[in-house]
Design a protein around this motif. Structure first.
Motif, short mmCIF file in Angstrom:
data_model
loop_
_atom_site.label_atom_id
_atom_site.label_comp_id
_atom_site.label_asym_id
_atom_site.label_seq_id
_atom_site.Cartn_x
_atom_site.Cartn_y
_atom_site.Cartn_z
N UNK A 215 0.80 -1.23 0.00
CA UNK A 215 0.00 0.00 0.00
C UNK A 215 0.82 1.27 0.00
N UNK A 216 2.14 1.16 -0.25
CA UNK A 216 2.98 2.36 -0.17
C UNK A 216 3.64 2.77 -1.48
N UNK A 217 3.18 2.22 -2.59
CA UNK A 217 3.65 2.62 -3.92
C UNK A 217 2.47 2.60 -4.88
N UNK A 218 2.35 3.68 -5.64
CA UNK A 218 1.34 3.79 -6.70
C UNK A 218 2.07 3.67 -8.04
N UNK A 219 1.52 2.88 -8.95
CA UNK A 219 2.04 2.84 -10.32
C UNK A 219 0.95 3.40 -11.23
#
Length: 131
Positions: A79-83
């Motif tokens: 839940x700590x990286x958005x692509x």
């Protein structure tokens, strides 16, 4: 609970955001998003980020015209990286006038520039830097 609550924001309220070309899968840039920029991105379909250096919301391409149209947003398992799967207007994501911000490769202990400048930043940005 809102979908935004599932994002693990850091202590500054930010999350890492990776912009990836939807066609080639090349990583074009890494930036930061806050809650507002992620919501704007989802609402408009245009990438918005949080500029840590300027401490302000930033619509990608607001100065250069090199906007990013978002096809898909993904959240990693922690839940700590958005692509962001995007189409990059103008073929340049980097303020240096290159396709990608990741234009240096480690070769025998030295960083070697691998990508050409496609357009001089001085002709893209009013102050010549993109910052």
């Amino acid at each position: 609970m809102s979908w935004l609550d599932e994002v693990r924001w850091d202590d500054k309220g930010l999350v890492t955001a990776i912009a990836q070309d939807a066609q080639t899968q090349r990583v074009l840039m890494v930036a930061w998003m806050n809650r507002e920029s992620l919501q704007l991105t989802a609402d408009t379909g245009i990438a918005h980020y949080w500029s840590r250096s300027r401490q302000k919301l930033w619509k990608k391409g607001e100065e250069s015209g090199h906007t990013q149209t978002v096809h898909e947003l993904r959240l990693d398992c922690d839940g700590d990286v958005i692509v962001l799967q995007i189409d990059q207007a103008g073929g340049m994501a980097c303020h240096t006038g290159r396709e990608s911000c990741l234009y240096r490769r480690l070769e025998q202990g030295e960083w070697v520039v691998t990508d050409p400048v496609l357009k001089d930043p001085a002709s893209i940005y009013a102050n010549g830097t993109g910052h």
